[in-house]
Design a protein around this motif. Sequence first.
Motif, PDB file in Angstrom:
ATOM      1  N   VAL A 165       0.856  -1.190   0.000  1.00 41.43           N
ATOM      2  CA  VAL A 165       0.000   0.000   0.000  1.00 41.43           C
ATOM      3  C   VAL A 165       0.883   1.228   0.000  1.00 41.43           C
ATOM      4  CG1 VAL A 165      -1.760   1.294   1.252  1.00 41.43           C
ATOM      5  CG2 VAL A 165      -1.819  -1.218   1.250  1.00 41.43           C
ATOM      6  N   LYS A 166       0.616   2.149  -0.916  1.00 35.48           N
ATOM      7  CA  LYS A 166       1.398   3.376  -1.011  1.00 35.48           C
ATOM      8  C   LYS A 166       0.647   4.519  -0.353  1.00 35.48           C
ATOM      9  CE  LYS A 166       4.264   6.014  -4.235  1.00 35.48           C
ATOM     10  NZ  LYS A 166       4.715   6.142  -5.647  1.00 35.48           N
ATOM     11  N   LYS A 167       1.312   5.181   0.585  1.00 34.04           N
ATOM     12  CA  LYS A 167       0.741   6.348   1.249  1.00 34.04           C
ATOM     13  C   LYS A 167       1.727   7.494   1.119  1.00 34.04           C
ATOM     14  CE  LYS A 167      -1.856   3.624   4.650  1.00 34.04           C
ATOM     15  NZ  LYS A 167      -2.071   3.360   6.091  1.00 34.04           N
ATOM     16  N   GLY A 168       1.389   8.415   0.250  1.00 31.63           N
ATOM     17  CA  GLY A 168       2.313   9.510  -0.022  1.00 31.63           C
ATOM     18  C   GLY A 168       3.558   8.997  -0.704  1.00 31.63           C
ATOM     19  N   ASP A 169       4.721   9.284  -0.135  1.00 34.60           N
ATOM     20  CA  ASP A 169       5.982   8.823  -0.706  1.00 34.60           C
ATOM     21  C   ASP A 169       6.437   7.493  -0.114  1.00 34.60           C
ATOM     22  OD1 ASP A 169       6.065  11.140  -2.211  1.00 34.60           O
ATOM     23  OD2 ASP A 169       7.213  12.257  -0.697  1.00 34.60           O
ATOM     24  N   LYS A 170       5.655   6.936   0.788  1.00 33.21           N
ATOM     25  CA  LYS A 170       6.068   5.705   1.465  1.00 33.21           C
ATOM     26  C   LYS A 170       5.229   4.512   1.018  1.00 33.21           C
ATOM     27  CE  LYS A 170       7.757   8.010   5.654  1.00 33.21           C
ATOM     28  NZ  LYS A 170       7.658   8.077   7.140  1.00 33.21           N
ATOM     29  N   GLU A 171       5.852   3.353   1.038  1.00 31.11           N
ATOM     30  CA  GLU A 171       5.169   2.106   0.731  1.00 31.11           C
ATOM     31  C   GLU A 171       5.151   1.204   1.963  1.00 31.11           C
ATOM     32  OE1 GLU A 171       6.959   0.262  -2.625  1.00 31.11           O
ATOM     33  OE2 GLU A 171       5.884   1.519  -4.086  1.00 31.11           O
ATOM     34  N   PHE A 172       4.022   0.597   2.226  1.00 30.87           N
ATOM     35  CA  PHE A 172       3.867  -0.296   3.367  1.00 30.87           C
ATOM     36  C   PHE A 172       3.478  -1.678   2.857  1.00 30.87           C
ATOM     37  CE2 PHE A 172       3.058   3.987   4.794  1.00 30.87           C
ATOM     38  CZ  PHE A 172       3.726   4.071   6.001  1.00 30.87           C
TER      39      PHE A 172
END
Length: 208
Positions: A165-172
């Motif tokens: 899951v991508k949230k903003g510039d970060k991926e989880f």
Amino acid sequence: LRQIGDLRGSGMLSGQYPLGVETSGLEYGTQSAVVENAIGDELPLPVQALLAEDAWLRDVVLECVAQADQAARALDGLNNDLRRACGGDPLPRDKGSRPSAQFLHSLDQTMRRLLAGLRSVDVDDEEILDRAQLAWEKSVQIAADREAGLLLAAAPPRAVVGRTVKKGDKEFVYRSGKAIGVFRKMLAEILPRAAEERRVECEEAAAV
């Protein structure tokens, strides 16, 4: 409770007095406009935990309560991460059945036995107190592991692969293996005595 504490402090009441505390409360619903649940219960309580000079006993009781609460939150976190790994979303705060509810219910009798047992513990009974806290942590560990196992068993196969899951510039990355790993790490931090005993037992088994 303050009056009972004063009686204990003045020596008029034994520290092993079998005190039972009745509790009651209401659980409110939407915007506190309706009552969804009424709660009534009776709990054993160590009289010495009411005295300021016996804060050691009160601290033990509060620590045990906090451990149960933190383990319950960790279970709900595991449930949410497994839901994410399957492509879903975490449960809304006010909806759905949470694993923490069943988990806390399963600890009910254990906590009652602990509170009843602590009524006979004195400040000098350090070894007994340590054993009681270790036994409590092991009970919490067993109950939490059981609920976590049920959650894993109910997760579909796609949770093993998981998703990103991508949230903003970060991926989880969410997948079942990572979720259970995070849960077990949290549980070891919440229950340090039980974790240390398991570590020692593993080292002894490896040595053999």
